[in-house]
Motif scaffolding. Structure first.
Motif, PDB file in Angstrom:
ATOM      1  N   HIS A  54      -8.953  -4.659  11.188  1.00 46.65           N
ATOM      2  CA  HIS A  54      -8.661  -4.714   9.748  1.00 46.65           C
ATOM      3  C   HIS A  54      -7.164  -4.486   9.549  1.00 46.65           C
ATOM      4  O   HIS A  54      -6.684  -3.348   9.641  1.00 46.65           O
ATOM      5  N   SER A 100      -7.442  -6.352   1.960  1.00 49.76           N
ATOM      6  CA  SER A 100      -8.460  -5.330   1.737  1.00 49.76           C
ATOM      7  C   SER A 100      -8.668  -5.041   0.254  1.00 49.76           C
ATOM      8  O   SER A 100      -8.910  -5.954  -0.514  1.00 49.76           O
ATOM      9  N   ARG A 101      -8.498  -3.792  -0.216  1.00 51.65           N
ATOM     10  CA  ARG A 101      -8.701  -3.542  -1.653  1.00 51.65           C
ATOM     11  C   ARG A 101      -7.712  -4.375  -2.474  1.00 51.65           C
ATOM     12  O   ARG A 101      -8.011  -4.797  -3.576  1.00 51.65           O
ATOM     13  N   PHE A 151     -15.303   4.882  -4.166  1.00 54.77           N
ATOM     14  CA  PHE A 151     -14.183   4.492  -5.041  1.00 54.77           C
ATOM     15  C   PHE A 151     -14.691   4.235  -6.460  1.00 54.77           C
ATOM     16  O   PHE A 151     -14.692   3.091  -6.923  1.00 54.77           O
ATOM     17  N   LYS A 203      -9.109  -7.794  -2.900  1.00 56.01           N
ATOM     18  CA  LYS A 203     -10.061  -7.860  -4.017  1.00 56.01           C
ATOM     19  C   LYS A 203      -9.284  -8.063  -5.320  1.00 56.01           C
ATOM     20  O   LYS A 203      -9.618  -8.915  -6.150  1.00 56.01           O
ATOM     21  N   TRP A 246     -17.039  -3.933   8.906  1.00 57.23           N
ATOM     22  CA  TRP A 246     -17.235  -3.265   7.604  1.00 57.23           C
ATOM     23  C   TRP A 246     -17.051  -4.266   6.445  1.00 57.23           C
ATOM     24  O   TRP A 246     -17.745  -4.191   5.437  1.00 57.23           O
ATOM     25  N   PHE A 254       0.797  -1.235   0.000  1.00 57.87           N
ATOM     26  CA  PHE A 254       0.000   0.000   0.000  1.00 57.87           C
ATOM     27  C   PHE A 254       0.827   1.281   0.000  1.00 57.87           C
ATOM     28  O   PHE A 254       0.317   2.338  -0.332  1.00 57.87           O
ATOM     29  N   TRP A 279     -12.641   1.921  -8.931  1.00 58.34           N
ATOM     30  CA  TRP A 279     -12.195   0.554  -8.666  1.00 58.34           C
ATOM     31  C   TRP A 279     -12.773  -0.479  -9.627  1.00 58.34           C
ATOM     32  O   TRP A 279     -12.062  -1.326 -10.144  1.00 58.34           O
ATOM     33  N   ILE A 328     -19.413   1.455  -2.015  1.00 59.76           N
ATOM     34  CA  ILE A 328     -18.071   1.235  -2.574  1.00 59.76           C
ATOM     35  C   ILE A 328     -17.953   1.928  -3.937  1.00 59.76           C
ATOM     36  O   ILE A 328     -16.919   2.528  -4.265  1.00 59.76           O
ATOM     37  N   GLU A 333     -20.265  -2.805   4.490  1.00 59.78           N
ATOM     38  CA  GLU A 333     -20.163  -2.033   3.248  1.00 59.78           C
ATOM     39  C   GLU A 333     -21.122  -2.555   2.175  1.00 59.78           C
ATOM     40  O   GLU A 333     -21.375  -3.762   2.102  1.00 59.78           O
TER      41      GLU A 333
END
Ligand code: GTR
Length: 420
Positions: free
Chosen positions: A400, A258-259, A305, A262, A349, A135, A308, A301, A296
């Motif tokens: 998280h 997290s992202r 974002f 995904k 979340w 990140f 995304w 989302i 969420e």
């Protein structure tokens, strides 16, 4: 209109415009029906493994590409690589550190990502590896002063979106490199912002413009967004690893938080070279079921974002029940390869139960393919991991994050599959 009435009206209107509050109450999760991964879109049941592989798997992959993450360009760029440095005495002699610049195309000013590779020293033969994006820039994963500091956009507003020396090692609690090296795995990472900066700029930066048709200025509604680009970057990292003499590219474990979890799942779904795929706290748009209304939501989302997912995915805001797929089907695309999903107790979340149910929903596909799948049917107790199936799962205490506990379970799971 009197002033006070105008004020009241304004207040009422703005209250009405508020998004519905997010649900954190298990009792308030409405009933939902998941699409069956083993029934074709036209209603024909998937009768055997061959039908899954030849018909249903491509159908589901296409639905995710069209409706959710966007299609990844088919054009293959010619990658150029340059070894920036090698040090055989890194980490007190435990590892060889190698940094490789990967240029996305032949042009001198082509964008690039830097791959940071730590390989355990003194191993016989090629080593398996853990590959994941980070990140904050490669320099944040360890306090190692030799790691190049990224020049790409970073999220720090305070530092004018520039990476800083001060952040060296800032993310090291999520990257227990020594622990991993000692277990005989290489650690490979790249900074996700080298591939596509994580903000909505209309897709001017990042890798998308490399693939625009003449006159095109942004992806079409069914073309990739940032998650698709990060997934693509992981596959380019794999292209490079296939040529690394010391690394066994048939034993690369892909992981993401997290992202990036995904993006990891989407990468693992599209690119079957990854031997094992790990989703850490990936939540909405990751391992968690979209139809389960907890934490969420799709609307949220897509609003927070917008860059995304693809344009088509926006039509499912507050209409999760109409998405032709759900996230258990994304997980099923990993089959028959080992899949690991994990959650954290305080990460409501991301909907921990929804992540577990995503994994459970993929199980029938593993069974059809003759694999043991997930060995539990109830959400496991906290820190009682289920490691023995082809799908592994744990939920740990805390928030998280990525912790040594998570890494330890991943390695225990990977050992079972890669070190037989
Ligand atoms: C949150 C987002 C999540 C998750 C997370 C992260 O703001 O709502 O879906 O991806 O960011 O990546 O840390």
């Amino acid at each position: 209109m009197p002033r006070y009435l105008f004020g009241t009206l304004f207040l009422l209107l703005s209250l009405a415009a508020q998004p519905p509050a997010f649900n954190y109450d298990e009792a308030k999760v409405p009933k939902y029906t998941l699409p069956d991964p083993l029934v074709m879109a036209d209603g024909t049941p998937v009768k055997d493994a061959a039908m899954w592989t030849k018909k249903r798997r491509p159908e589901i992959l296409e639905l995710f590409a069209e409706q959710v993450y966007g299609h990844t360009p088919k054009t293959r760029l010619k990658l150029r690589t340059e070894v920036l440095e090698i040090d055989k005495t890194a980490h007190g002699g435990l590892a060889t550190r190698k940094q490789v610049r990967v240029w996305f195309g032949p042009a001198a000013d082509a964008p690039f990502m830097d791959l940071l590779i730590y390989m355990p020293n003194g191993m016989k033969g090629k080593v398996p590896a853990f590959l994941g994006l980070n990140f904050g820039g490669n320099h944040t994963i360890q306090p190692d002063t030799e790691i190049r500091v990224t020049k790409s956009w970073v999220s720090s507003k305070a530092n004018n979106f520039q990476a800083s020396e001060k952040d060296r090692g800032a993310g090291s609690s999520r990257w227990p490199v020594d622990l991993v090296l000692k277990r005989g795995y290489a650690v490979v990472t790249a900074y996700y912002g080298d591939i596509d900066p994580d903000f909505d700029d209309g897709f001017k930066n990042g890798v998308q413009p490399l693939f625009y048709k003449p006159g095109q200025t942004k992806p079409e509604a069914n073309e990739w967004g940032s998650l698709g680009a990060w997934a693509w970057g992981l596959s380019r990292a794999m292209d490079v690893l296939e040529k690394e003499k010391e690394i066994d590219s048939t034993r690369v474990v892909l992981h993401g938080h997290s992202r990036l979890g995904k993006a990891t799942l989407w990468a693992g779904a599209q690119d079957q070279r990854f031997a094992i795929v790990i989703s850490n706290d990936s939540g909405e748009g990751g391992a968690a079921l979209a139809r389960r209304k907890f934490g969420e939501t799709t609307a949220r989302i897509n609003t927070s974002f917008p860059h995304w997912f693809d344009g088509n995915f926006k039509q499912y805001n507050d209409k999760e029940d109409t998405i032709p797929v759900d996230q258990h089907m994304l997980l099923a695309l990993i089959a028959p390869r080992p899949l690991y999903v994990d959650s954290a107790v305080e990460d409501a979340w991301a909907d921990p139960r929804g992540e577990f149910l995503g994994a459970l929903g993929a199980d029938p596909v593993y069974r059809l393919l003759g694999m043991p799948g997930l060995l539990v049917t109830e959400h496991p107790a906290v820190e009682k991991p289920s490691l023995d199936g082809t799908i592994g799962y744990h939920i740990r205490n805390g928030k998280h994050d990525v912790t040594d506990y998570d890494w330890t379970q991943w390695m225990n799971f990977a050992d079972r599959h890669l070190k037989k």
